[in-house]
Design a protein around this motif. Structure first.
Motif: not given
Lengths: 154, 187
Positions: A40-45, A50-53, A79-85, A92-96
């Motif tokens: 998951l991507r850190c949305t403010v970075c 979000i693991w490394e941020s 993952r689906a929850y974060f995707l829905s928000r 981090m990996e765009p869905p195909k």
């Protein structure tokens, strides 16, 4: 003596971190949190998961993942929850699917196109390079032949 | 390969690079939200000033404006006067509720902010950041409008002022209060 000391230091630096890592004793839950957080991507970075941020929002997202795992949710559900928000941007990996395919195939297209242009250019260079005029070989005269034979014998 | 093809290829490559650049370094604030038209996540939390619990459920059937802010946020200070003006314009309507959501802040700092800049409506603390995640918040200020059915109808990232203020009041809040359909996605 110096070599032994250097070797000892090398061994210490190579193996000690793994020893300490074992002592930390990461639980199965920690591993699950890490595996999800890495996707998951850190949305403010910028381009950081979000693991490394170290951003507060990333920490809160990690906590949210942990809470949901403790509640018994599965990795795809979280993952689906974060995707829905946040939409696809959170991954981090765009869905195909759709225009995202472009991201997956573009590097290969660029490689092919680049290779084609390089090939064309090299062929062009080879064609345009003037070849030096060839001169017919003159037969050796007697003096040169004798000298050559002497050189080979010596 | 003729010139036309070469130019087309260069343009395509340029377009690809632009897309990658946007994807890697683009401002996430300009990404369209996926929340418009979805049910608003319910929440409850302590009031910044009184500590009493505020719940979204207590405002069911009303148009709710949520404004995420923080005391450390410069743009929140920039929009503060307009936010107060907005509340002043609609506070007498019984179907309208405005709630501030204090985001990633220390309680004393948030209380001082409200004391210094003034407020006329309630503010709920997002203690664990869960509320911000539920609303897909990227940063502050962010403003949401929830309709009487509990559906998110508007989201704006950035200070509510100028044309944004006009759009929000005239094309979002007023139609929603009058139960009129919105002209288009007004985020």
């Amino acid at each position: 003596m110096m070599i032994r000391a250097a070797l000892l230091l090398l061994i210490l630096f190579t193996f000690l971190p793994s020893v300490f890592a074992d002592e930390v004793g990461e639980t199965a839950l920690d591993v699950q949190v890490r595996e999800i957080a890495k996707t998951l991507r850190c949305t403010v970075c910028q381009t950081e998961n979000i693991w490394e941020s170290g951003a507060p929002l990333a920490k809160q997202m990690r906590d949210a993942i942990r809470e949901r795992l403790e509640l018994g949710q599965t990795e795809p559900e979280i993952r689906a929850y974060f995707l829905s928000r946040y939409g696809d941007y959170i991954l981090m990996e765009p869905p195909k699917h759709g225009v995202n395919w472009l991201i997956w195939v573009a590097p290969f297209i660029l490689l092919l196109v680049g290779g084609f242009f390089l090939y064309k250019e090299v062929v062009h260079w080879v064609k345009d390079t003037p070849t030096p005029p060839t001169q017919p070989l003159q037969p050796l005269d007697d003096q040169a032949r004798k000298r050559l034979e002497r050189e080979l014998e010596s | 390969m003729n010139k036309g093809w070469q130019i087309t290829l260069i343009l395509v490559l340029f377009g690809l690079f632009a897309l990658f650049y946007q994807g890697l370094w683009g401002d996430p604030r300009h990404i369209p939200t996926v929340l418009i038209g979805t049910p608003a996540a319910t929440f409850e939390g302590p009031d910044v000033e009184t500590g009493q619990t505020i719940s979204l459920d207590q405002f069911k059937g009303k148009v709710v404006l949520l404004n995420f802010w923080a005391s450390w946020c410069y743009e929140c200070k920039v929009e503060h006067e307009d936010i107060l003006r907005l509340h002043q314009a609609f506070k007498d309507n019984p179907d309208f509720v405005m709630l501030g959501v204090n985001y990633q802040d220390k309680l004393p700092d948030a209380q001082k902010y409200l004391k210094d800049f003034g407020t006329t409506f309630s503010h709920v603390r997002d203690v664990k950041g869960q509320l911000a995640i539920d609303y897909g918040v990227y940063g502050v200020p962010e403003t949401f409008v929830i309709d009487k059915e509990g559906i998110i109808r508007f989201k704006y990232v950035g200070p509510v002022m100028g044309p944004v203020y006009t759009n929000l009041t005239e094309h979002v809040i007023r139609p929603l209060l009058n139960s009129q359909p919105l002209a288009s996605t007004p985020s």
